[in-house]
Design an enzyme around this catalytic site. Structure first.
Site, PDB file in Angstrom:
ATOM      1  N   LYS A  49       3.889   8.447   9.128  1.00 36.02           N
ATOM      2  CA  LYS A  49       3.738   7.779  10.432  1.00 36.02           C
ATOM      3  C   LYS A  49       4.746   8.265  11.485  1.00 36.02           C
ATOM      4  CE  LYS A  49       0.822   4.353   8.462  1.00 36.02           C
ATOM      5  NZ  LYS A  49       0.817   3.790   7.130  1.00 36.02           N
TER       6      LYS A  49
ATOM      7  N   TYR B 111       0.854  -1.189   0.000  1.00 34.80           N
ATOM      8  CA  TYR B 111       0.000   0.000   0.000  1.00 34.80           C
ATOM      9  C   TYR B 111       0.885   1.232   0.000  1.00 34.80           C
ATOM     10  CZ  TYR B 111      -3.550   3.370   1.604  1.00 34.80           C
ATOM     11  OH  TYR B 111      -4.398   4.444   1.730  1.00 34.80           O
TER      12      TYR B 111
ATOM     13  N   ASP C 139       9.261   2.729  -0.033  1.00 39.41           N
ATOM     14  CA  ASP C 139       8.187   3.345   0.730  1.00 39.41           C
ATOM     15  C   ASP C 139       8.392   2.938   2.183  1.00 39.41           C
ATOM     16  OD1 ASP C 139       5.955   4.095   2.089  1.00 39.41           O
ATOM     17  OD2 ASP C 139       4.517   3.277   0.652  1.00 39.41           O
TER      18      ASP C 139
END
Ligand SMILES: *Cc1c(COP(=O)(O)O)cnc(C)c1O
Length: 430
Positions: free
Chosen positions: A268, A145, A240
């Site tokens: 995050k 994702y 990522d």
């Protein structure tokens, strides 16, 4: 016995005004059923919901709370900063401080651009890669994702090497055409896509340690082969690290795996719980970013002072205390061993994947190496386990496709309590 009266009332009310009652889909408990728990506050590793129930948290806000909720240093720094106003839309010294710190912590980067989410970071990194290489297509991996930008919401059909089929309405076939999807851990599949699209691929983007199909690790040699392939073909390798960054190690997955990426994205942990993302790379590539170069990317609230102070304070603490990463890894290993024991005793089929402070339990008998094998664990066992654990005060991610994220505020006593709860939950599932 836990009561969810207030949460259930709030969910009804939320559904009147918010699509599905939530501002991000996985929160709605759709894949586990039942009423989502509304959270009121948290401290360390303990969440308190709207009914006053307490839980040991294994989500850590999907990563940022790596040192626990309401981490005193971060809270203090925010309180102090907020008095000076919440946004200027003009440069600040603090943005230099955090950029410098990130460049010091992360290998192979010279420049970093702050954005407001992981989605923005990944979307921008792809744009930069396209602008830099002059090519249009990119490869992503099934089960990885990279946020909800159109070009990422593509899932391969059964033949993973065919052109992407949009899997969210609203994504045009034109966009889908430029996203190629490969099987995670399958280098031959990647090589085939590259050969079929010779000189057309700008980038390969990957979660170095995947966390969005549960925790899935790269096979030995896979990343090295990807690196070599990218070098041979003039393709940029984008890590990522929205999940991995500042979690697996100070320098993230590049340091952890010993592999160099051309561009890295963050989110995050980098914001300490505030909405922050970033993308970074060497000068040679980052020089195409506006206003230095022609690739446009901007943000009214990018580099926001409150977000920056939260991120800076957390990253600085992680940088100065490398033992946190060792402690986190030891705690996760302890949990792994404990869960392994009670799962083995239960007689259920299971696999556990772990890397650093990311860990997943899969109710399956096959090794989980990619999306298809991860999907075998998306069965009725998972929601049962989730709810049995929740009842016992353990807050796990409400989807079998999500990794647990441990926080260093977890104590061994909490870990023991979790393992005991797992034992009882598995008993109850029989
Ligand atoms: C969460 C996540 C994103 C998206 O970040 P948002 O801040 O939710 O937009 C991108 N990539 C990975 C690997 C993620 O885990």
């Amino acid at each position: 016995m836990y009561q969810y009266k207030r949460s259930s009332e709030l969910f009804d009310e939320a559904n009147k005004y918010i699509p599905g009652g939530v501002n991000s889909p996985v929160r709605a408990f759709k894949s586990v059923g039942g009423t989502p728990v509304f959270i009121e506050k948290a401290k360390g590793s303990i969440l308190t919901d709207a009914d006053g129930n307490e839980y040991i948290d294994y989500i850590s806000s999907w990563g940022p709370m790596i040192l626990g909720h309401a981490y005193p240093k971060v809270i203090e720094a925010i309180k102090e900063k907020v008095e000076d106003s919440t946004s200027f839309g003009a440069p600040t010294e603090l943005e230099i401080d955090i950029a410098k710190l990130i460049v010091e912590m992360v290998p192979n980067i010279d420049k970093v651009r702050m954005v407001n989410s992981g989605t923005e970071a990944c979307m921008s990194a792809i744009r930069v890669a396209r602008g830099y290489t002059g090519r249009n297509k990119f490869i992503k991996f099934e089960g990885c994702y990279h946020g909800h930008a159109d070009s990422f919401l593509i899932k391969a059909g059964s033949g993973a090497s065919t052109f992407g089929v949009p899997n969210s309405p609203g994504v045009t076939p034109g966009t889908a055409n430029d996203t190629l999807t490969a099987r995670y851990n399958d280098i031959d599949n990647v090589k085939q896509l590259v050969a079929e699209n010779k000189d057309e691929i700008a980038a390969i983007i990957i979660e170095p340690i995947a966390g969005n199909m549960g925790c899935v690790l790269p096979k030995k040699g896979f990343m090295e082969e990807l690196r070599t392939l990218c070098d041979q073909e003039g393709i940029l390798l984008i890590f990522d690290e929205v999940m991995n960054g500042f979690r697996l190690a100070r320098g993230g997955a590049q340091e952890y795996l010993g592999i160099k990426a051309d561009l890295v994205t963050f989110g995050k942990v980098i914001g300490g719980g505030m909405p922050v993302g970033a993308y970074a790379g060497p000068d040679e590539i980052m020089k195409v970013v506006s206003p230095l170069g022609p690739v446009y990317q901007a943000g009214t609230l990018s580099g926001n002072p409150i977000a920056m102070i939260a991120g800076y304070t957390l990253l600085k603490d992680l940088n100065e205390n490398p033992q946190y990463f060792t402690e986190l890894e030891e705690k996760t290993e302890y949990l792994h061993k404990g869960l392994d024991k009670v799962l083995a005793e239960s007689g259920f089929d299971y696999k556990i994947n772990r890397c650093g402070s990311m860990i997943s339990v899969f109710f399956t008998d096959v090794d989980v190496l990619d999306f298809d094998t991860a999907a075998t664990a998306n069965n009725e066992k998972f929601p049962q386990f989730f709810h049995e654990m929740l009842k016992r005060g353990i807050y796990l991610p409400p989807s079998s496709f999500e990794s647990y994220f441990l926080s260093n505020s977890l104590t061994y006593e909490m870990l023991d309590k979790t393992i005991q709860a797992a034992k009882e939950s598995l008993e109850a599932m029989k």
